[in-house]
Design a protein around this motif. Structure first.
Motif, PDB file in Angstrom:
ATOM      1  N   ILE A 145       0.819  -1.218   0.000  1.00  0.00           N
ATOM      2  CA  ILE A 145       0.000   0.000   0.000  1.00  0.00           C
ATOM      3  C   ILE A 145       0.851   1.265   0.000  1.00  0.00           C
ATOM      4  CG2 ILE A 145      -2.029  -1.075   1.037  1.00  0.00           C
ATOM      5  CD1 ILE A 145      -1.198   0.054   3.732  1.00  0.00           C
ATOM      6  N   LEU A 146       2.095   1.177   0.465  1.00  0.00           N
ATOM      7  CA  LEU A 146       2.996   2.322   0.351  1.00  0.00           C
ATOM      8  C   LEU A 146       3.888   2.197  -0.875  1.00  0.00           C
ATOM      9  CD1 LEU A 146       4.209   4.946   1.347  1.00  0.00           C
ATOM     10  CD2 LEU A 146       5.730   3.644   2.838  1.00  0.00           C
ATOM     11  N   ALA A 147       4.391   0.998  -1.128  1.00  0.00           N
ATOM     12  CA  ALA A 147       5.324   0.805  -2.248  1.00  0.00           C
ATOM     13  C   ALA A 147       4.707   1.192  -3.585  1.00  0.00           C
ATOM     14  CB  ALA A 147       5.794  -0.653  -2.292  1.00  0.00           C
ATOM     15  N   VAL A 148       3.387   1.008  -3.736  1.00  0.00           N
ATOM     16  CA  VAL A 148       2.722   1.294  -5.009  1.00  0.00           C
ATOM     17  C   VAL A 148       2.833   2.766  -5.397  1.00  0.00           C
ATOM     18  CG1 VAL A 148       0.437   1.775  -4.011  1.00  0.00           C
ATOM     19  CG2 VAL A 148       0.619   0.810  -6.326  1.00  0.00           C
ATOM     20  N   ASP A 149       3.073   3.638  -4.424  1.00  0.00           N
ATOM     21  CA  ASP A 149       3.191   5.069  -4.707  1.00  0.00           C
ATOM     22  C   ASP A 149       4.586   5.464  -5.180  1.00  0.00           C
ATOM     23  OD1 ASP A 149       0.522   5.653  -4.004  1.00  0.00           O
ATOM     24  OD2 ASP A 149       1.040   5.689  -1.880  1.00  0.00           O
ATOM     25  N   PHE A 150       5.531   4.529  -5.147  1.00  0.00           N
ATOM     26  CA  PHE A 150       6.891   4.777  -5.633  1.00  0.00           C
ATOM     27  C   PHE A 150       7.077   4.145  -7.011  1.00  0.00           C
ATOM     28  CE2 PHE A 150       7.432   5.087  -1.022  1.00  0.00           C
ATOM     29  CZ  PHE A 150       8.247   6.196  -0.893  1.00  0.00           C
ATOM     30  N   SER A 151       7.890   4.777  -7.836  1.00  0.00           N
ATOM     31  CA  SER A 151       8.126   4.252  -9.183  1.00  0.00           C
ATOM     32  C   SER A 151       8.936   2.965  -9.174  1.00  0.00           C
ATOM     33  CB  SER A 151       8.849   5.301 -10.042  1.00  0.00           C
ATOM     34  OG  SER A 151      10.089   5.664  -9.442  1.00  0.00           O
ATOM     35  N   LEU A 453       4.841  13.439   3.875  1.00  0.00           N
ATOM     36  CA  LEU A 453       6.207  13.902   4.120  1.00  0.00           C
ATOM     37  C   LEU A 453       7.157  13.691   2.940  1.00  0.00           C
ATOM     38  CD1 LEU A 453       6.698  12.576   7.780  1.00  0.00           C
ATOM     39  CD2 LEU A 453       6.128  14.908   7.060  1.00  0.00           C
ATOM     40  N   VAL A 454       6.864  12.706   2.096  1.00  0.00           N
ATOM     41  CA  VAL A 454       7.789  12.325   1.023  1.00  0.00           C
ATOM     42  C   VAL A 454       7.120  12.485  -0.333  1.00  0.00           C
ATOM     43  CG1 VAL A 454       9.174  10.435   0.054  1.00  0.00           C
ATOM     44  CG2 VAL A 454       8.965  10.686   2.537  1.00  0.00           C
ATOM     45  N   ASP A 455       7.846  13.051  -1.291  1.00  0.00           N
ATOM     46  CA  ASP A 455       7.368  13.122  -2.672  1.00  0.00           C
ATOM     47  C   ASP A 455       7.696  11.781  -3.328  1.00  0.00           C
ATOM     48  OD1 ASP A 455       6.684  13.633  -5.268  1.00  0.00           O
ATOM     49  OD2 ASP A 455       7.689  15.575  -5.397  1.00  0.00           O
ATOM     50  N   ASN A 460      14.132   8.536  -6.032  1.00  0.00           N
ATOM     51  CA  ASN A 460      14.886   7.526  -6.784  1.00  0.00           C
ATOM     52  C   ASN A 460      14.750   6.168  -6.097  1.00  0.00           C
ATOM     53  OD1 ASN A 460      16.989   7.225  -4.740  1.00  0.00           O
ATOM     54  ND2 ASN A 460      17.786   9.204  -5.441  1.00  0.00           N
ATOM     55  N   ASN A 461      15.210   5.138  -6.779  1.00  0.00           N
ATOM     56  CA  ASN A 461      14.995   3.772  -6.294  1.00  0.00           C
ATOM     57  C   ASN A 461      15.651   3.509  -4.939  1.00  0.00           C
ATOM     58  OD1 ASN A 461      13.627   3.385  -8.649  1.00  0.00           O
ATOM     59  ND2 ASN A 461      15.090   1.953  -9.555  1.00  0.00           N
ATOM     60  N   PHE A 462      16.867   3.988  -4.777  1.00  0.00           N
ATOM     61  CA  PHE A 462      17.591   3.758  -3.520  1.00  0.00           C
ATOM     62  C   PHE A 462      16.863   4.405  -2.350  1.00  0.00           C
ATOM     63  CE2 PHE A 462      20.697   5.154  -0.314  1.00  0.00           C
ATOM     64  CZ  PHE A 462      21.226   3.918   0.054  1.00  0.00           C
ATOM     65  N   PHE A 463      16.449   5.658  -2.530  1.00  0.00           N
ATOM     66  CA  PHE A 463      15.754   6.375  -1.468  1.00  0.00           C
ATOM     67  C   PHE A 463      14.404   5.716  -1.177  1.00  0.00           C
ATOM     68  CE2 PHE A 463      12.826   9.782  -0.069  1.00  0.00           C
ATOM     69  CZ  PHE A 463      13.489  10.177   1.097  1.00  0.00           C
ATOM     70  N   ALA A 464      13.709   5.277  -2.222  1.00  0.00           N
ATOM     71  CA  ALA A 464      12.401   4.649  -2.058  1.00  0.00           C
ATOM     72  C   ALA A 464      12.508   3.360  -1.230  1.00  0.00           C
ATOM     73  CB  ALA A 464      11.790   4.337  -3.426  1.00  0.00           C
ATOM     74  N   VAL A 465      13.514   2.545  -1.539  1.00  0.00           N
ATOM     75  CA  VAL A 465      13.701   1.297  -0.797  1.00  0.00           C
ATOM     76  C   VAL A 465      14.045   1.593   0.661  1.00  0.00           C
ATOM     77  CG1 VAL A 465      15.148  -0.764  -0.567  1.00  0.00           C
ATOM     78  CG2 VAL A 465      14.322  -0.061  -2.817  1.00  0.00           C
ATOM     79  N   CYS A 466      14.871   2.598   0.893  1.00  0.00           N
ATOM     80  CA  CYS A 466      15.223   2.978   2.272  1.00  0.00           C
ATOM     81  C   CYS A 466      13.992   3.426   3.049  1.00  0.00           C
ATOM     82  CB  CYS A 466      16.268   4.097   2.249  1.00  0.00           C
ATOM     83  SG  CYS A 466      17.914   3.568   1.714  1.00  0.00           S
ATOM     84  N   VAL A 467      13.139   4.224   2.400  1.00  0.00           N
ATOM     85  CA  VAL A 467      11.902   4.681   3.049  1.00  0.00           C
ATOM     86  C   VAL A 467      10.999   3.494   3.381  1.00  0.00           C
ATOM     87  CG1 VAL A 467       9.750   5.971   2.703  1.00  0.00           C
ATOM     88  CG2 VAL A 467      11.936   6.993   2.031  1.00  0.00           C
TER      89      VAL A 467
END
Length: 492
Positions: A145-151, A453-455, A460-467
């Motif tokens: 439900i959160l990951a779907v919002d990241f590319s 809090l996060v756009d 990017n992929n690295f930041f998305a995985v960390c989040v």
């Protein structure tokens, strides 16, 4: 376009992936559970003790259970088959080493050892792979439900617009199935008092879901949070669906015999599909027309409830079968065989339905969607049960059984039983299992906060995985603390 509109567009008009790719994901979580169990067995054999520090167990479970699931639906999604093959080979190698280590201190061929294992007794007071199924469905839902919002999350895994099989489409149906597996009826609990009073009790017991649905509705509307209207409708959400499914299913289980639940599921889904085909209901649900009345505004959520009720009833039948008392390993091997046969049979029926009737549609929760959900759930359950049996074999050959959320050989000492309870208090799987609804609610709240809090679209992929890892660790830590404090949050 406003930011909310951009985010909605990002998760709209998607067609999903293949049934095979969704099924491929069913191998990963059981392998992770097996790897975690084998690690504890090997650690004990090498060191003679187990780490009992709370933080060590939380980090171990998070690293070996949660992290692989996050990575599998993000940066490792395109090579998931190699990850699964690698894990399977490593686990088989460890199992072979454990068996060879036992063979040096005993005599007999591998065939005689396996025959002895198959006819051995197992503790019959729990079905650990059902617990694992429910927890893993919850965890995968929380991630998605959160990951779907990241590319970084593949679009083919997201929920489909009208037709198709996305990983998240299965997640919705599996969540309903997971609730049905352990409902009171499936566990053989007798109705206390009259049938009417039982139904009233069930009606009152869903008030937390109704409240959560209202809170979610109010918060989404007041904050302007992005929402995909064609998913459930303008005012509807999954909490309302869960509540209605539970109440209606309880009424049906009072009217019809519990062991005929599969027949009721078939009847409901079949009649619903006939109505879809012979009336204007299908076009009414799938059209992108005006949403003036309450029914028009929430047509997807209201009518899809029918399909979810069918899935729930099928889940009750499966739960009734799995909850039977069995004491021999060979009995559970027979269960695995039947689960696999059931899933393969339903996949054949699904192929016929998709070819001659209609493709899978989560939006309508049609007959194909119900069949696919049950087939995929049976397959996932069979994978988990195979992993459990493999871990039980490792316990037998190593003479070590202090691994939580898994079967244990029967005839253990009282001291061993106390140590197992201690291990249960340090297990992340048991933590989530203790407060399932709270974990789901916490994940929804954290998803909303993260999106504020996060756009997500520009990450990017690295930041998305960390989040995502930080988000899941925060959820896991909160639920783990409640577990070790022996706190169960239940509103009814």
């Amino acid at each position: 376009m406003a930011e909310a509109e951009v985010k909605v567009a990002f998760v709209s008009n998607l067609n999903g992936t293949t049934v095979v790719e969704v099924s491929l994901g069913s191998f990963l979580a059981p392998l992770c559970l097996l790897s975690r169990g084998l690690f504890l067995v090997v650690f004990h054999l090498c060191r003679g003790v187990l780490p009992l520090a709370k933080g060590a167990h939380l980090l171990l479970d998070f690293t070996m259970l949660i992290m692989p699931l996050v990575l599998s639906c993000t940066v490792l999604s395109d090579i998931l088959h190699w990850v699964i093959i690698g894990l399977a080979v490593a686990d088989l190698f460890v199992l072979f080493l454990l068996y060879r280590n036992k063979k040096t201190s005993s005599h007999g061929s591998i065939l005689s050892s396996l025959d002895s294992f198959v006819h051995s007794h197992v503790e019959s007071n729990l079905v650990p792979f059902v617990t694992a199924f429910r927890v893993l469905v919850n965890v995968k839902t929380a991630i998605s439900i959160l990951a779907v919002d990241f590319s970084v999350f593949p679009r083919r895994y997201a929920k489909t617009e009208t037709y198709g099989t996305g990983v998240m489409d299965f997640g919705v149906g599996a969540y309903v199935m997971a609730n049905a597996l352990v409902c009171p009826e499936a566990r053989g609990k007798k109705i206390q008092g009259s049938k009417f009073s039982h139904l009233v009790k069930q009606l009152l017991s869903v008030w937390p879901l109704i409240l959560l649905g209202l809170v979610r509705l109010a918060s989404v509307k007041s904050t302007g949070y992005h929402e995909h209207v064609t998913e459930y409708g303008v005012h509807w959400n999954f909490f309302f669906t869960l509540a209605i499914v539970r109440v209606v299913a309880s009424a049906l289980l009072i009217i019809f015999p519990i062991n005929s639940s599969w027949l009721v599921a078939l009847l409901i889904s079949g009649v619903y599909q006939v109505v879809l085909e012979t009336t204007d209901l299908k076009s009414f649900i799938t059209q992108n027309g005006e949403r003036n009345s309450f029914l028009e505004a929430n047509r997807e959520g209201i009518f899809s409830v029918v399909g979810y009720i069918a899935i729930y009833m099928a889940g009750v039948q499966v739960g009734l079968y799995l909850m039977r008392t069995r004491t021999l390993v060979k009995d559970w091997i027979r269960v695995v065989r039947n689960l696999l046969l059931g899933s393969f049979g339903l996949w054949l029926i699904l192929h016929v339905c998709q070819t001659y009737i209609e493709p899978v549609s989560r939006r309508m929760a049609n007959l194909s969607f119900c069949i696919w959900t049950v087939a995929q759930s049976l397959f996932f359950l069979s994978c988990l049960s195979i992993g459990d049996i493999a871990l039980l074999f490792a316990k037998v050959v190593s003479n070590f059984s202090l691994v939580s959320t898994s079967w244990n050989p029967s005839g253990s000492s009282q001291t061993e039983g106390k140590l197992r309870k201690k291990m249960d208090t340090l297990c992340l799987v048991q933590s989530v299992n203790r407060n399932q609804l709270l974990f789901f609610l916490l994940a929804n709240l954290m998803t909303g906060l993260t999106n504020i809090l996060v756009d997500t679209l520009k990450s990017n992929n690295f930041f998305a995985v960390c989040v995502l890892l930080l988000y899941m660790f925060a959820n896991s830590l909160a639920i783990f603390i409640l577990h070790i404090k022996n706190i169960t949050i239940k509103f009814w």
